[in-house]
Motif scaffolding. Structure first.
Motif, mmCIF file in Angstrom:
data_model
loop_
_atom_site.group_PDB
_atom_site.id
_atom_site.type_symbol
_atom_site.label_atom_id
_atom_site.label_comp_id
_atom_site.label_asym_id
_atom_site.label_seq_id
_atom_site.Cartn_x
_atom_site.Cartn_y
_atom_site.Cartn_z
ATOM 1 N N GLY A 117 16.928 -14.015 7.952
ATOM 2 C CA GLY A 117 17.857 -14.702 7.065
ATOM 3 C C GLY A 117 17.219 -15.213 5.799
ATOM 4 N N ASN A 118 15.896 -15.218 5.756
ATOM 5 C CA ASN A 118 15.232 -15.779 4.588
ATOM 6 C C ASN A 118 14.455 -14.762 3.753
ATOM 7 O OD1 ASN A 118 16.027 -18.499 5.070
ATOM 8 N ND2 ASN A 118 14.589 -18.513 6.773
ATOM 9 N N ASN A 119 14.369 -13.522 4.251
ATOM 10 C CA ASN A 119 13.560 -12.556 3.518
ATOM 11 C C ASN A 119 14.280 -12.067 2.260
ATOM 12 O OD1 ASN A 119 15.104 -11.489 5.870
ATOM 13 N ND2 ASN A 119 14.845 -9.597 4.712
ATOM 14 N N PRO A 120 13.628 -12.189 1.095
ATOM 15 C CA PRO A 120 14.279 -11.739 -0.140
ATOM 16 C C PRO A 120 14.264 -10.224 -0.287
ATOM 17 C CG PRO A 120 12.146 -12.707 -0.641
ATOM 18 C CD PRO A 120 12.351 -12.862 0.828
ATOM 19 N N PHE A 121 13.310 -9.550 0.378
ATOM 20 C CA PHE A 121 13.244 -8.094 0.289
ATOM 21 C C PHE A 121 13.497 -7.504 1.661
ATOM 22 C CE2 PHE A 121 10.434 -9.793 -2.972
ATOM 23 C CZ PHE A 121 10.958 -9.172 -4.096
ATOM 24 N N ASN A 122 13.958 -6.265 1.657
ATOM 25 C CA ASN A 122 14.131 -5.586 2.932
ATOM 26 C C ASN A 122 12.754 -5.376 3.561
ATOM 27 O OD1 ASN A 122 14.302 -3.558 4.908
ATOM 28 N ND2 ASN A 122 16.280 -2.937 4.080
ATOM 29 N N PRO A 123 12.490 -5.968 4.736
ATOM 30 C CA PRO A 123 11.141 -5.941 5.313
ATOM 31 C C PRO A 123 10.624 -4.520 5.520
ATOM 32 C CG PRO A 123 12.568 -7.417 6.556
ATOM 33 C CD PRO A 123 13.436 -6.721 5.561
ATOM 34 N N ALA A 124 11.462 -3.630 6.012
ATOM 35 C CA ALA A 124 10.992 -2.267 6.269
ATOM 36 C C ALA A 124 10.548 -1.596 4.979
ATOM 37 C CB ALA A 124 12.099 -1.454 6.941
ATOM 38 N N LEU A 125 11.234 -1.897 3.891
ATOM 39 C CA LEU A 125 10.859 -1.282 2.618
ATOM 40 C C LEU A 125 9.569 -1.868 2.070
ATOM 41 C CD1 LEU A 125 14.173 -0.747 0.656
ATOM 42 C CD2 LEU A 125 12.707 0.925 1.795
ATOM 43 N N VAL A 126 9.365 -3.159 2.323
ATOM 44 C CA VAL A 126 8.097 -3.771 1.920
ATOM 45 C C VAL A 126 6.958 -3.018 2.594
ATOM 46 C CG1 VAL A 126 6.681 -5.859 2.053
ATOM 47 C CG2 VAL A 126 9.116 -6.039 1.505
ATOM 48 N N GLY A 127 7.106 -2.783 3.895
ATOM 49 C CA GLY A 127 6.090 -2.033 4.643
ATOM 50 C C GLY A 127 5.936 -0.618 4.107
ATOM 51 N N ARG A 128 7.066 0.012 3.875
ATOM 52 C CA ARG A 128 7.021 1.407 3.448
ATOM 53 C C ARG A 128 6.324 1.552 2.090
ATOM 54 N NH1 ARG A 128 10.518 5.531 0.360
ATOM 55 N NH2 ARG A 128 9.099 7.218 0.824
ATOM 56 N N VAL A 129 6.686 0.690 1.146
ATOM 57 C CA VAL A 129 6.102 0.819 -0.185
ATOM 58 C C VAL A 129 4.604 0.498 -0.147
ATOM 59 C CG1 VAL A 129 6.095 -0.199 -2.486
ATOM 60 C CG2 VAL A 129 8.235 0.519 -1.442
ATOM 61 N N PHE A 130 4.233 -0.467 0.707
ATOM 62 C CA PHE A 130 2.806 -0.753 0.868
ATOM 63 C C PHE A 130 2.068 0.512 1.336
ATOM 64 C CE2 PHE A 130 -0.789 -1.895 3.533
ATOM 65 C CZ PHE A 130 -1.503 -2.745 2.698
ATOM 66 N N LEU A 131 2.647 1.186 2.316
ATOM 67 C CA LEU A 131 2.007 2.398 2.838
ATOM 68 C C LEU A 131 1.959 3.495 1.787
ATOM 69 C CD1 LEU A 131 3.384 2.697 6.484
ATOM 70 C CD2 LEU A 131 1.260 1.633 5.685
ATOM 71 N N LEU A 132 3.031 3.611 1.024
ATOM 72 C CA LEU A 132 3.104 4.656 0.011
ATOM 73 C C LEU A 132 1.998 4.477 -1.015
ATOM 74 C CD1 LEU A 132 4.996 7.024 -0.656
ATOM 75 C CD2 LEU A 132 6.231 5.509 -2.190
ATOM 76 N N ILE A 133 1.708 3.227 -1.328
ATOM 77 C CA ILE A 133 0.651 2.967 -2.310
ATOM 78 C C ILE A 133 -0.726 3.124 -1.676
ATOM 79 C CG2 ILE A 133 -0.345 1.177 -3.793
ATOM 80 C CD1 ILE A 133 2.599 0.106 -4.029
ATOM 81 N N SER A 134 -0.864 2.681 -0.403
ATOM 82 C CA SER A 134 -2.182 2.696 0.237
ATOM 83 C C SER A 134 -2.544 4.075 0.798
ATOM 84 C CB SER A 134 -2.242 1.676 1.372
ATOM 85 O OG SER A 134 -1.662 0.482 0.977
ATOM 86 N N TYR A 135 -1.556 4.804 1.291
ATOM 87 C CA TYR A 135 -1.828 6.107 1.914
ATOM 88 C C TYR A 135 -0.940 7.178 1.292
ATOM 89 C CZ TYR A 135 -3.871 2.946 5.322
ATOM 90 O OH TYR A 135 -4.609 1.960 5.912
ATOM 91 N N PRO A 136 -1.123 7.418 -0.009
ATOM 92 C CA PRO A 136 -0.174 8.310 -0.690
ATOM 93 C C PRO A 136 -0.165 9.721 -0.106
ATOM 94 C CG PRO A 136 -2.042 7.745 -2.115
ATOM 95 C CD PRO A 136 -2.134 6.880 -0.911
ATOM 96 N N VAL A 137 -1.315 10.205 0.360
ATOM 97 C CA VAL A 137 -1.348 11.581 0.864
ATOM 98 C C VAL A 137 -0.560 11.708 2.163
ATOM 99 C CG1 VAL A 137 -2.819 13.480 1.586
ATOM 100 C CG2 VAL A 137 -3.581 11.920 -0.244
ATOM 101 N N GLN A 138 -0.949 10.839 3.138
ATOM 102 C CA GLN A 138 -0.263 10.913 4.430
ATOM 103 C C GLN A 138 1.232 10.617 4.294
ATOM 104 O OE1 GLN A 138 -3.085 9.368 3.724
ATOM 105 N NE2 GLN A 138 -4.459 9.192 5.495
ATOM 106 N N MET A 139 1.565 9.732 3.348
ATOM 107 C CA MET A 139 2.965 9.327 3.227
ATOM 108 C C MET A 139 3.832 10.363 2.513
ATOM 109 S SD MET A 139 3.986 6.476 4.600
ATOM 110 C CE MET A 139 5.342 5.854 3.601
ATOM 111 N N THR A 140 3.242 11.374 1.940
ATOM 112 C CA THR A 140 4.081 12.358 1.251
ATOM 113 C C THR A 140 3.867 13.773 1.758
ATOM 114 O OG1 THR A 140 2.415 12.437 -0.487
ATOM 115 C CG2 THR A 140 4.349 11.093 -0.924
ATOM 116 N N SER A 141 3.310 13.905 2.980
ATOM 117 C CA SER A 141 3.276 15.250 3.545
ATOM 118 C C SER A 141 4.341 15.300 4.618
ATOM 119 C CB SER A 141 1.888 15.543 4.117
ATOM 120 O OG SER A 141 1.676 14.802 5.282
ATOM 121 N N TRP A 142 5.400 16.018 4.328
ATOM 122 C CA TRP A 142 6.576 15.976 5.208
ATOM 123 C C TRP A 142 6.582 17.134 6.170
ATOM 124 C CZ3 TRP A 142 8.397 11.421 4.106
ATOM 125 C CH2 TRP A 142 8.282 10.940 2.800
#
Ligand code: SF4
Ligand code: SF4
Lengths: 333, 443
Positions: A117-142
């Motif tokens: 009820g208090n999170n200003p951002f969608n928590p799952a997206l916070v996690g996802r964007v963190f991963l996208l920045i930290s692990y760009p290769v693994q996060m974009t091999s589909w």
């Protein structure tokens, strides 16, 4: 007779509860989960299970040891974050990366702001964007979708329709030609496309949307505004120059638009409170998504768009008020 | 499509157990206690003293100003004392206590049941008769009716709206009144129309009372200026603002009265009382009270003399159930929890709801999950979650800016909140405070 209870009105309650809403969302996610397991088999199962369990575990640990609160992991909300995180990452992502994603989602995205009820951002997206920045290769091999593959990390990977389109257009190809190289609209709608574990099948997500509308968990405003504005904006671009811009149906059906519009943008606490505010928020997401997809560096933009609009929610809530009774001047006859 | 109001609304389970139960006259008790403050406005001034003999209909307390109401004896007998008693709110308030002896009525009251259709009284005489009879809004608001019948200078009334919605769950008194006293209500409507000088009346009835709609429609066929408006079932349709919006699609601006949009609203029970006062010279000293509840063995609609002990009603309805956890004066949405059953029925008692133990307690409150459902259901277009927060933090100017004073205290927000947050409790607190601040400003 025992003593009478004295409390102010109302004396009855609808029986609605946090749990009912959260488990309702989980039920609504099941069709997408089924498609995801069908397309990515073992990978989808491993990723989803890891994400859900670690989200719940982190919430429990943080509440127990850091916040010294009663645990709330059974209210369903941590499970949703886990499911949505899993749906937003490739189905061959190594387990340790998923666990880091869960820690960021729950720890940073949710609990650091005071929990449900208090999170200003969608928590799952916070996690996802963190991963996208930290692990760009693994996060974009589909991984490529195929019926019930029995493998996890050892899969063939390929590009998503959105990245194929982006690259081709950058090389000066015509959008109509590119459309032949990627799955048909029907296949896109049925989820036969490469991408994150649970984002592909429009039909499964629409089923979930129908269920959530029926159970009055969410209203139609945000999903409609997001999808509608993407359709209109890309339609406009395509109409202006069909040689440069992909047709609107392609943009609507590919990538994570449906998942984002229906499940991510509608997160209660990171979306506006009023219906009007929801429409503005949704249109903002739609426009930003297209801007990123078409003009930005990434092929997909829904996650960033939602996060950016999340940041505007306090402002929207401050200035966009629901229609008050009596605002409409009385019609004099 | 049936009409209803434009914003928000909920549909709680109706639980109208006493629907269709014939109105029964409750036996006159051996003693009555009549509080002198049964209406909004100044308490009435007692004009009897210990030992005085009274009859049914004798004036015993006089209206103490324009917004106040006369009170008449509901019984014949002797004044036992004028003293403080504990009333429904749990406070001690002055009351007139009368020991009953027989049942002798004032001679000028016409006790025949014959329908008197011809309206000979002039508008001024009507208002006067209503004031003399001590009639107040019987839907529960208890606002003195003669005040509502006196259109303020400079305003015109275009339409009279009759509130026959009875949107509170459980309550059935108005429903049953329409079934049994429909003709009288029609004449009462005409009387009120005459007083207000309007030529149009709309009776709003919710669609969960199809028998009443049919009955009233057939009666209304001989009164061309009265129309019946069947309404979609939606709480709080009985709220004045919501009812006007539903029936004639006009919204009263914030802080204004119905007359602003050319409407006056009266409850059907009140309309019957007006008929009786004007045509039969009968003051308001009895009313229909629904007594009901899930465990009540004989849910009923009782014609009850004002001042009758609540316990008499409970006994007549089969006694207080074993599992009683709460006794509510009024309906479950807006009624007040009573401190004890040892209190008298007053003019505002539309019903008594006896709630079993397991429903009496609220669920513990949880974090606000920002689901915005409270906003969706608020019939006034407010943001209850925000009003609760600002009331809790005591940011009164913000509360005022966010239109806290528009809240009609319908309880739809608290009813709906999945986190069981006591929204209305906090909003009431905030309203009290903001109201105080606003009044001190105009002084
Ligand atoms: S109690 Fe007040 S704030 Fe709550 S729903 Fe009713 S009018 Fe709105
Ligand atoms: S209904 Fe309750 S939980 Fe939902 S926004 Fe309102 S106060 Fe918060």
């Amino acid at each position: 007779m025992s003593t009478l209870t004295i409390s102010p009105s109302p004396h009855v309650h609808s029986g609605d509860s946090v749990k009912k809403n959260m488990y309702g969302v989980i039920l609504a996610l099941i069709p997408a989960l089924i498609i995801s397991v069908y397309n990515f088999g073992l990978g989808a199962i491993v990723v989803t299970a890891t994400a859900v369990v670690s989200c719940m575990l982190f919430e429990h640990l943080i509440q127990k040891f850091l916040l010294k609160q009663e645990t709330t992991i059974w209210d369903g909300s941590a499970m949703i974050t886990g499911l949505l995180l899993a749906f937003n990452i490739p189905s061959n992502l190594p387990i340790f990366i998923i666990i880091i994603g869960a820690l960021i989602s729950i720890g940073v995205g949710k609990m650091s702001f005071g929990g449900l009820g208090n999170n200003p951002f969608n928590p799952a997206l916070v996690g996802r964007v963190f991963l996208l920045i930290s692990y760009p290769v693994q996060m974009t091999s589909w991984p490529i979708a195929k019926a019930l593959p029995f493998s996890y990390t050892d899969v063939t990977t390929g590009a998503t329709p959105l990245s194929v389109m982006k690259e081709a257009l950058a090389n000066g190809e015509l959008p109509t030609n590119v459309l032949h190289e990627i799955p048909s609209y029907r296949d896109l709608f049925l989820g036969l496309q490469g991408g994150s574990a649970g984002e592909m099948a429009g039909i499964a997500i629409l089923l979930g949307l129908g269920f959530m509308l029926f159970r009055k968990i969410i209203t139609w405003h945000i999903p409609t505004a997001v999808i509608g504005s993407v359709f209109i904006f890309t339609g406009l671009l395509h109409w202006i120059n069909p040689l440069m811009y992909a047709p609107p149906m392609f943009h609507v059906l590919s990538g994570g638009l449906f998942l984002g519009a229906v499940f991510m943008a509608t997160d209660y606490s990171s979306s506006p409170m009023s219906k009007k505010g929801g429409l503005i928020f949704g249109i903002g997401i739609g426009v930003l998504t297209v801007a990123i997809r078409v003009f930005g560096a990434y092929p997909e933009g829904i996650s960033f768009a939602i996060l950016i609009m999340n940041a505007f929610v306090p402002l929207i809530d401050k200035y966009i008020k629901p229609k008050r009774f009596g605002e409409k001047p009385a019609v004099a006859k | 499509m049936l009409k209803t109001f434009s914003l928000g609304g909920i549909h709680p389970p109706e639980n109208k157990f006493s629907a269709g139960k014939k109105i029964e006259a409750l036996p006159v008790p051996s003693q009555v206690a009549i509080p002198v403050s049964q209406h909004i406005g100044a308490p009435a001034k007692p004009i009897v003293k210990k030992g005085d003999a009274v009859k049914v209909g004798t004036l015993i307390a006089e209206s103490a100003g324009f917004v106040s109401a006369n009170i008449h004896s509901p019984v014949s007998g002797t004044v036992f004392k004028v003293d403080d008693i504990v009333d429904a709110s749990g406070y001690r308030k002055p009351a007139i206590i009368i020991n009953v002896d027989g049942d002798e009525w004032e001679e000028n009251i016409d006790r025949s049941t014959e329908l008197k259709k011809d309206i000979t009284a002039t508008p001024e005489e009507i208002v006067k008769a209503v004031a003399n009879a001590g009639i107040v809004g019987l839907g529960g608001a208890t606002f003195p009716s003669h005040v509502k019948l006196s259109v303020p200078p400079g305003k015109t009334c275009e339409v009279l709206i009759l509130n026959a919605v009875e949107c509170e769950p459980y309550l059935t008194a108005d429903h049953q009144l329409m079934m049994e006293k429909g003709e009288e209500i029609m004449v009462g409507t005409q009387i009120i129309m005459k007083a207000l000088k309007v030529d149009k009346a709309v009776i709003g009835i919710e669609n969960n009372k199809p028998d009443a709609i049919k009955h009233m429609e057939s009666l209304a066929s001989s009164y061309p200026e009265i129309t019946i408006e069947p309404l979609k079932v939606q709480y709080p349709q009985g709220g004045e603002k919501q009812l006007i919006d539903a029936c004639i699609k006009r919204q009263i601006p914030s802080g204004k009265l119905p007359i602003e949009v050319g409407a006056v609203v009266q409850n059907v029970g009140t309309t019957l009382a007006v008929y009786e006062a004007v045509q039969k010279n009968k003051p308001l000293f009895e009313r229909v009270v629904t007594i009901t509840g899930k465990s009540v063995s004989k849910p009923s609609n009782f014609l009850t003399r004002i001042g009758t002990p609540l316990n008499n009603l409970i006994d007549a309805a089969g006694g207080l159930p074993e599992d009683t956890g709460k006794v509510i004066g009024g309906g479950p949405m807006m009624g007040k929890a009573l401190v004890s059953t040892d209190i008298p029925i007053t003019k505002g008692s539309s019903g008594v709801l006896i709630m079993p133990n397991e429903e009496a307690k609220r669920k513990p409150m949880q974090n606000c999950i920002k689901c915005s459902k409270c906003i969706t259901v608020c019939p006034m277009g407010l943001e209850p979650y925000l009003l609760m927060t600002v009331s809790d933090k005591q940011v009164w100017d913000r509360a005022e800016e966010e239109n806290i004073m528009d809240c009609i205290e319908c309880g739809s927000c608290s009813y709906t909140c999945p986190s069981s947050r006591p929204l209305l409790d906090y909003i009431r607190l905030g309203k009290g405070k903001v109201g105080q601040i606003m009044r001190s400003r105009t002084k």
